[in-house]
Write an enzyme that holds these catalytic residues in place. Structure first.
Site, PDB file in Angstrom:
ATOM      1  N   SER A 217       0.841  -1.201   0.000  1.00 25.66           N
ATOM      2  CA  SER A 217       0.000   0.000   0.000  1.00 25.66           C
ATOM      3  C   SER A 217       0.873   1.248   0.000  1.00 25.66           C
ATOM      4  O   SER A 217       2.066   1.172  -0.281  1.00 25.66           O
ATOM      5  CB  SER A 217      -0.946  -0.029   1.205  1.00 25.66           C
ATOM      6  OG  SER A 217      -1.916   0.978   1.074  1.00 25.66           O
ATOM      7  N   ASN A 218       0.288   2.384   0.319  1.00 23.30           N
ATOM      8  CA  ASN A 218       1.053   3.630   0.386  1.00 23.30           C
ATOM      9  C   ASN A 218       0.592   4.404   1.620  1.00 23.30           C
ATOM     10  O   ASN A 218      -0.242   3.932   2.381  1.00 23.30           O
ATOM     11  CB  ASN A 218       0.880   4.434  -0.909  1.00 23.30           C
ATOM     12  CG  ASN A 218      -0.586   4.709  -1.188  1.00 23.30           C
ATOM     13  OD1 ASN A 218      -1.266   5.357  -0.410  1.00 23.30           O
ATOM     14  ND2 ASN A 218      -1.084   4.184  -2.304  1.00 23.30           N
TER      15      ASN A 218
END
Ligand code: C5P
Length: 416
Positions: A217-218
């Site tokens: 993810s980020n």
């Protein structure tokens, strides 16, 4: 709580009736006052048994009303016709908590105390937050009263389920202040610049599964996307919020669709934009995902792990193709989160992604971009215009973006 543009300067009447949840209404009066509203509190006799009028007076900085018969010159009501003057010019009447007895009086049109008289005399929108114990909310009499009020145009905030004051578990809890304020905003926003128009907003960082336990993810938390969606609700839009943000409370007034991966966000966006006025792609969509999702949790070994990645679908490009065919969505806003060459990269994206507005976001500074409550952006348009917004709250940036979107209402050709 800070000022809320939509609430600032509004005259709100807060009716408080005799439920144990009346103590929560003190916090509500306080937060609405901090948001910039003038809050006039009307208490029933029973409410004063639970909370002192002084508490409301202290947080609202205004007199608190309960007696129908005291005129202004005697420290009472601000009108020559004392008992009906309070509602005059009010923007909204919120009754929270509303007891079963108060609901029955409102439904029956009774006028035997200041709150019921004020509700009868008021021409502004009426928002009712019922709260009661012991299963009273389920009683057919209460349900019928709520239905009557709903049919008459009152906005009913459904009570929450949980532990009640008696120790029983059930429905009847007054929602938290933030939820109540969300409903106030939704109702105050009705008839705003975007009313009758559907806006799709995406938020949060997508998560791309690697195995049953892990995902890539980020650092996006969804704060900016949610702030844009809230600004759109404030402007009266029908908002669909497609969110990949974990652990954010639901946004009152939005239809919320939870997604996880770029693939699922893409499917949701393409379905939703088919009849939408605008799409605002604030989500941080992963550009790459693991090529294979392992069926079982990947075991560690002593050697390095090589993860082949593949491109995710580019949602904005798919929307661009759809828009060329159908004309929907009529307006598209993209984001560019950049850590270098902000303006050059953003200009390139404005063209390649076929968007009307591009919000360029420098994420190299600690006070802007992911996770924080502030941001600084430049809004680029197709005509070469660049509007710089210096460091401010994400709420203020959301409001500016929505103003720009609303200003495009007049320019878009009707599809077909
Ligand atoms: O290409 P880049 O990811 O930098 O572009 C950012 C913009 O494109 C954002 O508005 C983002 O929501 C959108 N995006 C997309 N599909 C992707 C990746 C990003 O629509 N796969």
């Amino acid at each position: 709580m800070t000022e809320i543009a939509l609430v600032n300067g509004k005259r709100l009447i807060l009716g408080v009736s005799g439920s144990i949840a009346a103590y929560k209404a003190v916090d509500l009066a306080s937060k609405l006052t901090q948001a910039g509203a003038q809050v006039d509190v009307v208490m029933t006799e029973a409410a004063q048994r639970f909370v002192s009028p002084l508490s409301f007076q202290a947080v609202s900085g205004r007199p608190v009303y309960s007696d129908m018969w005291r005129a202004e010159e005697r420290g009472g009501l601000p009108s020559h016709i004392a008992h009906i003057g309070l509602a005059e010019g009010a923007n909204l009447l919120l009754i929270a908590p509303a007891t079963a007895n108060t609901l029955a009086k409102l439904a029956g049109g009774f006028a035997d105390d200041l709150l019921s008289v004020t509700a009868l005399a008021a021409s502004c929108p009426l928002v009712i937050a019922p709260a009661m114990d012991g299963g009273m909310i389920e009683h057919p009499a209460t349900r019928a009263n709520l239905e009557t009020l709903r049919q008459r145009g009152a906005h009913i905030i459904e009570p929450e389920t949980g532990r009640l004051a008696s120790g029983l578990m059930g429905s009847g809890r007054l929602p938290e202040t933030a939820t109540l304020i969300g409903h106030v905003r939704r109702v105050l926003g009705l008839g705003g610049a975007l009313s009758g128009h559907k806006l799709v907003v995406t938020a949060g960082g997508t998560r791309e599964a690697l195995d049953p336990a892990r995902a890539i993810s980020n650092r996006s938390t969804g704060k900016q996307g949610y702030a844009i969606a809230q600004a759109a609700i404030d402007a009266g839009a029908d908002v669909v919020l497609i969110t990949a943000a974990a652990d954010r409370p639901p946004l009152v007034g939005a239809t919320q669709l939870k997604v996880e991966s770029a693939e699922s966000m893409s499917a949701a966006v393409l379905t939703q934009v088919a009849d939408a006025f605008a799409l605002i792609m604030a989500a941080a969509v992963a550009d790459y995902r693991p090529r294979d999702i392992a069926a079982q949790k990947i075991k560690k070994s002593n050697s390095a792990l090589n993860l082949p990645l593949e491109r995710t679908p580019d949602i904005l490009l798919a929307v661009k193709a759809e828009r060329e065919k159908t004309g929907y969505p009529m307006v598209v806003v993209g984001f560019a989160a950049e850590s270098e060459n902000l303006m050059a990269n953003a200009r390139g994206k404005l063209r390649s992604k076929g968007v009307d507005l591009l919000v360029a976001n420098d994420i190299s500074a600690g006070d802007a971009g992911f996770a924080v409550d502030t941001n600084r952006v430049v809004v680029l348009d197709k005509d070469g215009g660049a509007h710089k917004i210096n460091l401010t709250s994400k709420a203020a940036i959301g409001a500016t973006i929505i103003e720009r979107v609303a200003s495009l209402l007049a320019c878009v050709p009707s599809p077909g």
